[in-house]
Design an enzyme around this catalytic site. Structure first.
Site, PDB file in Angstrom:
ATOM      1  N   GLU A 151       0.889  -1.162   0.000  1.00  0.00           N
ATOM      2  CA  GLU A 151       0.000   0.000   0.000  1.00  0.00           C
ATOM      3  C   GLU A 151       0.925   1.210   0.000  1.00  0.00           C
ATOM      4  OE1 GLU A 151      -1.134   3.047   0.590  1.00  0.00           O
ATOM      5  OE2 GLU A 151      -2.180   2.789   2.504  1.00  0.00           O
TER       6      GLU A 151
ATOM      7  N   GLU B  86       4.832  11.404  -1.910  1.00  0.00           N
ATOM      8  CA  GLU B  86       5.642  10.588  -0.996  1.00  0.00           C
ATOM      9  C   GLU B  86       6.676   9.751  -1.741  1.00  0.00           C
ATOM     10  OE1 GLU B  86       3.250   8.306   1.678  1.00  0.00           O
ATOM     11  OE2 GLU B  86       2.386  10.079   2.642  1.00  0.00           O
TER      12      GLU B  86
END
Length: 404
Positions: free
Chosen positions: A144, A153
Site C-alpha cells: 500500500e 511521498e
C-alpha cells in the site's frame, strides 16, 4: 543544493533511501517515515474501510495467487496485509518495514498465529538482506504505497526497485497491478472562498503587525512585505488542498492523465508528468443555473487484476476476482482528493456551455524529492448552446501549485 534538501546526493530527484548519505536518510526519516512509526497513524489508515475492503478482497478473494507462494509486503506497517497473505495460503511472507513499527508488526504476527509464515524484516527495502534464493523468486509483491494524487511521498521508487530485484520477471504478480491518475473540473465554492478569506486575513494581520512593531519598538518591518505576501500567496492560493468532495462536485467526465502498469513502470515514470510530455485535458461543462468552476481535482484508482504486459500476460497466474480501489469524489478515503483552486473561478451560465482545455505537468520538488509541484495550463471559452456563438473567452493561464 540546499543543506536542508531532502534528496539523495546521487541525483536531485532521487529519494534518500536509495544511495543517500546518512544525513539525507536521517532527514528523510524525520520528514517522512517518522509518522508511520506511530500506531495512531496506522490506525487512521486501518480505519479507512474502502482501502481495507479493497486489499482484503484482492488478497483473500484470490487464493490461487497466494497458495504456496512466496510473498513480499513492502512497507508492511502494522502488518495486516502480511497476515492476510498468510491466511490466503502463502508459504512464506517477508514483511518489510523501515520504522520501529516493525516491532509492533511482529507482535501482530504472533497474536494472529502466522509468525511461522511471516518474517518481519526491519530496514529500507533497498538495503535489506534476505536469505539466498529469494532474489528473483518472489511470486507476489503487495504494497500500500500510494500517496495523495497517487505519487506524493515517492514510495513508488522503492517498490520498483524491490520488484526489479525480487519478483519473478514473468510469473510474478504486483498487488495492486495497475494505477491511474484522474483529473476533472469541480465545484467547491465554499472552500475556495474560505481559503481566499484566510489569505486576505493573513495580509491584514501583517499590516497591523508592521504598524505595531514600528510604534512599539521603533523598527520598520514594511521592507519584508513583498516577501511575506509571496509566502502567503504560495501557502494559501498556490498550494493544493486535501478535500473530501462529494460526487456531485464533478462538473465533467474525468480524464486519465497518467497510467501505470506496476509490472513494467520505471523510476522515470514515477517522477511524474514531466515537462516535454504534459498530459492534455479537454472538458465541456454545462449547468441549468449559474455555477462556478472552482478549480481542478486530482485523484487515483488502483486495480488488482491480471498482468497485461507481453512478458507476463500468459505466464503469470490469473487474478480471478479483480478489485478496483477508487479515491474519486464520493465515499471517504484517507487519500481524499487534491484540489487546485483557481484564484478567480470560471463561471457556468444557463443556456451556455463552457469548454476548458489545457494540460498538466507534475514534477518533484527541488527541495524535497517526496513532494511534487503541479503546473496547470488552461484556457476556456463560453458558447451559446443553440447557435455555437462564442460569448466569452478566457486567455491561457499557467499556474504552478505546490502539493505539500
Amino acid at each position: 543544493m540546499s543543506q536542508f534538501a531532502n534528496v539523495s546526493e546521487a541525483g536531485g530527484d532521487e529519494i534518500p533511501s536509495f544511495n543517500g548519505s546518512e544525513k539525507a536518510k536521517a532527514s528523510d526519516f524525520a520528514n517522512y517515515f517518522c509518522s508511520y512509526s506511530q500506531i495512531f497513524h496506522q490506525k487512521q489508515m486501518l480505519s479507512d474501510t474502502i482501502r481495507m475492503a479493497a486489499y482484503h478482497s484482492a488478497i483473500v478473494g484470490n487464493p490461487n495467487c497466494f497458495k504456496d507462494k512466496v510473498v513480499m509486503d513492502v512497507g508492511t506497517g502494522s502488518g495486516i496485509l502480511a497476515v492476510w497473505c498468510a491466511l490466503a495460503g502463502a508459504r512464506k511472507v517477508y514483511a518489510i518495514e523501515y520504522t520501529d513499527m516493525a516491532k509492533n508488526a511482529e507482535q501482530v504476527m504472533k497474536a494472529n498465529g502466522v509468525d511461522h509464515i511471516v518474517t518481519v524484516v526491519q530496514g529500507a527495502v533497498e538495503d535489506i538482506k534476505l536469505p539466498d534464493g529469494v532474489e528473483g523468486n518472489v511470486d507476489v509483491i503487495v504494497s500500500e504505497w500510494m500517496g495523495y494524487f497517487l505519487l506524493r511521498e515517492s514510495m513508488l521508487d522503492s517498490l520498483i526497485r524491490a520488484r526489479d530485484k525480487y519478483l519473478k520477471p514473468k510469473e510474478g504478480l504486483m498487488f495492486p497491478s495497475h494505477c491511474d491518475m484522474f483529473w476533472a473540473p469541480v465545484h467547491d465554492k465554499e472552500d475556495r472562498f474560505q481559503i481566499q478569506q484566510e489569505y486576505h486575513g493573513s495580509m491584514g494581520d501583517w499590516e497591523g503587525f508592521v504598524e505595531s512593531t514600528k510604534q512599539t519598538y521603533g523598527v520598520d518591518m514594511k521592507c519584508l512585505e513583498g516577501n511575506y505576501e509571496k509566502e502567503q500567496n504560495e501557502y494559501y492560493l498556490l498550494s493544493s488542498k486535501w478535500s473530501e468532495l462529494p460526487s456531485e462536485a464533478l462538473l465533467a467526465e474525468p480524464v486519465c492523465v497518467k497510467s501505470f502498469d506496476m509490472a513494467t513502470c520505471t523510476i522515470e515514470d514515477s517522477k511524474g508528468i514531466l515537462p516535454g510530455c504534459p498530459a492534455p485535458f479537454q472538458f465541456e461543462c454545462e449547468s441549468d443555473t449559474t455555477l462556478e468552476v472552482s478549480g481542478f481535482a486530482g485523484w487515483f484508482t488502483s486495480d488488482f487484476r491480471s498482468r497485461t504486459d507481453s512478458d507476463g500476460k500468459d505466464a503469470a497466474p490469473k487474478v480471478d476476482n479483480p478489485v478496483v480501489l477508487t479515491t474519486a469524489p464520493g465515499p471517504y478515503t484517507h487519500w481524499g482528493q487534491q484540489v487546485f483552486y483557481f484564484k478567480s473561478p470560471i463561471m457556468l451560465l444557463s443556456g451556455e456551455k463552457t469548454e476548458i482545455e489545457g494540460n498538466i505537468e507534475m514534477m518533484r520538488s527541488k527541495d524535497n524529492a517526496r513532494l511534487y509541484n503541479v503546473k496547470v495550463t488552461h484556457e476556456s471559452r463560453r458558447l451559446n448552446k443553440t447557435s455555437g456563438v462564442i460569448m466569452n473567452r478566457n486567455p491561457k493561464q499557467d499556474t504552478v501549485y505546490q502539493m505539500p
